[in-house]
Design a protein around this motif. Sequence first.
Motif, PDB file in Angstrom:
ATOM      1  N   GLN A   1      -0.698  11.342  -0.958  1.00  0.00           N
ATOM      2  CA  GLN A   1      -0.757  11.152   0.494  1.00  0.00           C
ATOM      3  C   GLN A   1      -2.200  11.296   0.971  1.00  0.00           C
ATOM      4  OE1 GLN A   1       1.999  10.275   2.253  1.00  0.00           O
ATOM      5  NE2 GLN A   1       0.632   9.941   3.959  1.00  0.00           N
ATOM      6  N   ASN A   2      -2.797  10.184   1.407  1.00  0.00           N
ATOM      7  CA  ASN A   2      -4.147  10.179   1.974  1.00  0.00           C
ATOM      8  C   ASN A   2      -4.346   8.870   2.730  1.00  0.00           C
ATOM      9  OD1 ASN A   2      -4.704   8.181   0.020  1.00  0.00           O
ATOM     10  ND2 ASN A   2      -5.550   9.670  -1.414  1.00  0.00           N
ATOM     11  N   SER A   3      -5.539   8.652   3.234  1.00  0.00           N
ATOM     12  CA  SER A   3      -5.784   7.434   4.021  1.00  0.00           C
ATOM     13  C   SER A   3      -5.655   6.178   3.166  1.00  0.00           C
ATOM     14  CB  SER A   3      -7.161   7.487   4.673  1.00  0.00           C
ATOM     15  OG  SER A   3      -8.161   7.564   3.690  1.00  0.00           O
ATOM     16  N   ARG A   4      -5.945   6.280   1.862  1.00  0.00           N
ATOM     17  CA  ARG A   4      -5.798   5.127   0.969  1.00  0.00           C
ATOM     18  C   ARG A   4      -4.341   4.686   0.921  1.00  0.00           C
ATOM     19  NH1 ARG A   4      -4.596   4.548  -4.431  1.00  0.00           N
ATOM     20  NH2 ARG A   4      -5.449   2.685  -5.367  1.00  0.00           N
ATOM     21  N   LYS A   5      -3.420   5.643   0.890  1.00  0.00           N
ATOM     22  CA  LYS A   5      -1.989   5.331   0.853  1.00  0.00           C
ATOM     23  C   LYS A   5      -1.580   4.580   2.125  1.00  0.00           C
ATOM     24  CE  LYS A   5       2.518   7.261  -0.203  1.00  0.00           C
ATOM     25  NZ  LYS A   5       3.174   8.296  -0.980  1.00  0.00           N
TER      26      LYS A   5
END
Length: 187
Positions: free
Chosen positions: A122-126
């Motif tokens: 879970q992060n901005s890339r996801k």
Amino acid sequence: MFRDIVQLNAKGASSEKKSISPTLRSDIYTTIDQCKAWLAGTRGQAGDRVSYAPMLNTIKKHFPNTTIGLEALGQIEVEVGVIVGGITNMVLEMSKWEAFGGGMAMRTWVDALMNVYATIPQNSRKEMIARGIVRGINQKTDYSLMTKAFAARIQIISCLKSLYPKLYGTGSEESRQAEAMLSSKLI
């Protein structure tokens, strides 16, 4: 001047085809496997500007007008959108010739997207990958390629719609919007 350099034009390439490409089925499954590794970051990673090249080359074999412009390089959402749209177009092209084979390929494709998405931290890339997947399905896919066979068509649409709740959560506003956009394309 450089707007709309990202292009996924399936109509021009496929409208003149008289039969299914003999490599389409194997190309679909190979590209799905490559995409899973790419999205998961085990073979390059979305946004690294180069690791999508093998997938793009396979997509271009079937849809020669597919491109990613220079200013879009490194933009995860755009790269994922073009690759997801290209693979989805390949599956829809297969469904035109083999209705239920296309339906099964779509189930495999959607399951692969859902499974790999679930493994991404879970992060901005996801979040960018989720937006890219939705962009690929809703904006970069040519639904005129889809089979006319009713049962297979329903199976394909059902598979695609099942993806949105996995990306955004059941009943979420984003999920409802993505599904509404898809439905508007299919009317």
